[in-house]
Design an enzyme around this catalytic site. Structure first.
Site, PDB file in Angstrom:
ATOM      1  CG  HIS A 103      -1.963   1.053   1.172  1.00 55.76           C
ATOM      2  ND1 HIS A 103      -1.693   2.372   1.485  1.00 55.76           N
ATOM      3  CD2 HIS A 103      -3.261   1.012   0.789  1.00 55.76           C
ATOM      4  CE1 HIS A 103      -2.793   3.081   1.295  1.00 55.76           C
ATOM      5  NE2 HIS A 103      -3.761   2.275   0.882  1.00 55.76           N
ATOM      6  CD  GLU A 173      -5.538   1.845  -2.901  1.00 53.12           C
ATOM      7  OE1 GLU A 173      -6.708   1.841  -2.527  1.00 53.12           O
ATOM      8  OE2 GLU A 173      -4.576   1.950  -2.112  1.00 53.12           O
TER       9      GLU A 173
HETATM   10  P1  PGA Z   1      -9.651   6.056   0.465  1.00 56.16           P
HETATM   11  O1  PGA Z   1      -8.418   5.029   0.700  1.00 56.16           O
HETATM   12  O2  PGA Z   1     -10.811   5.240  -0.017  1.00 56.16           O
HETATM   13  O3  PGA Z   1      -9.871   6.686   1.789  1.00 56.16           O
HETATM   14  O4  PGA Z   1      -9.187   7.013  -0.600  1.00 56.16           O
HETATM   15  C1  PGA Z   1      -8.138   4.004  -0.185  1.00 56.16           C
HETATM   16  C2  PGA Z   1      -6.900   3.296   0.250  1.00 56.16           C
HETATM   17  O5  PGA Z   1      -5.954   3.952   0.708  1.00 56.16           O
HETATM   18  O6  PGA Z   1      -6.822   2.056   0.160  1.00 56.16           O
END
Ligand code: PGA
Length: 258
Positions: A103, A173
């Protein structure tokens, strides 16, 4: 027991609770609201990744088949003197069935794609499903973010075979879209183009068939108001941060699947 997410054609929505909520009592409350709406969910598999200390308790509260508990990170060694670390087998032994790996918030604390690839390997060995996170910090008109993304995917999947790839889920992401609100999330056209790009990178490393089969999720300010539209970006589901801690919102996101 079959593996979550990868052995099904269903959409996949994973809750990343991050370092929240502040207590087990609150965690149980959010979790029971989540499991209760799961009774009316069809065609979607859900994952919940709470902080490590909550995994065991929450997993003992649920006996259904469409929701799995998992971890937000793990260490690549099986056992040993690694103060503060948690292994894949430990996660498995308390009911965890998947692990988020790489992540961007871990990468910001020093995680590298090299350690990410070791973590993926160990996760697979224990038969947990790794959710590999990738994503660029910012977008630029010259397209540098694409070569960043390509390198990050290639390095994170180093030493991973095409057979192993089948058991991995990729969460795209973009860091610039994380933790904001729906209006800051990526639009569906850009998302679609990026999903195609990720599959191209996977095709170049593996082959077209393997690349086609991998589930690709999107994460970054997914909320009830944009979830339906984001599915038009041709993703297989979502990795959801802040909205996953609000069961009413999370329910709408889970039920937004086409
Ligand atoms: P968010 O986070 O939905 O708050 O943008 C997503 C993540 O970091 O996995």
């Amino acid at each position: 027991m079959s593996k979550p997410f990868v052995e099904t054609d269903k959409k996949v929505v994973i809750a990343n609770w991050k370092m929240k909520p502040g207590s087990l009592t609150q965690a149980k409350k959010i979790f029971s609201a989540t499991t209760s709406f799961m009774r009316s969910v069809r065609g979607v598999e859900v994952g919940v990744a709470p902080p490590f200390p909550f995994i065991q308790k929450l997993s003992s509260m649920y006996s259904g088949t469409t929701l799995s508990l998992g971890a937000q990170d793990l260490f690549w060694e099986k056992t040993g003197s690694y103060t503060g670390e948690v292994s894949a087998s430990q996660i498995k032994s308390v009911g965890g069935r998947f692990a988020i790996v790489g992540h961007s918030e871990r990468r910001a604390l020093g995680e590298t794609s090299k350690t990410v690839s070791k973590k993926i390997k160990t996760t697979l060995k224990e038969e947990l499903v790794p959710i590999l996170c990738v994503g660029e910090t910012k977008r630029d008109s010259s397209g540098d973010y694409l070569s960043f993304l390509r390198k990050e995917i290639q390095a994170s999947l180093e030493n991973i075979s095409s057979e192993e790839l089948k058991n991995i889920v990729i969460a795209y992401e973009p860091i610039w879209a994380i933790g904001k609100s729906a209006s800051f999330s990526m639009d569906k056209e850009e998302l679609h183009a990026t999903v195609i790009f990720i599959r191209k990178v996977l095709t170049s490393v593996y082959d077209r068939d393997s690349a086609k089969e991998v589930k690709i999720l999107y994460g970054g300010s997914v909320e009830p108001s944009n979830a339906k539209d984001l599915y038009n970006g041709m993703v297989d589901g979502f990795l959801v941060g802040h909205a996953s801690l609000v069961p009413k919102d999370f329910e709408k996101i889970v039920k937004a699947a086409p």
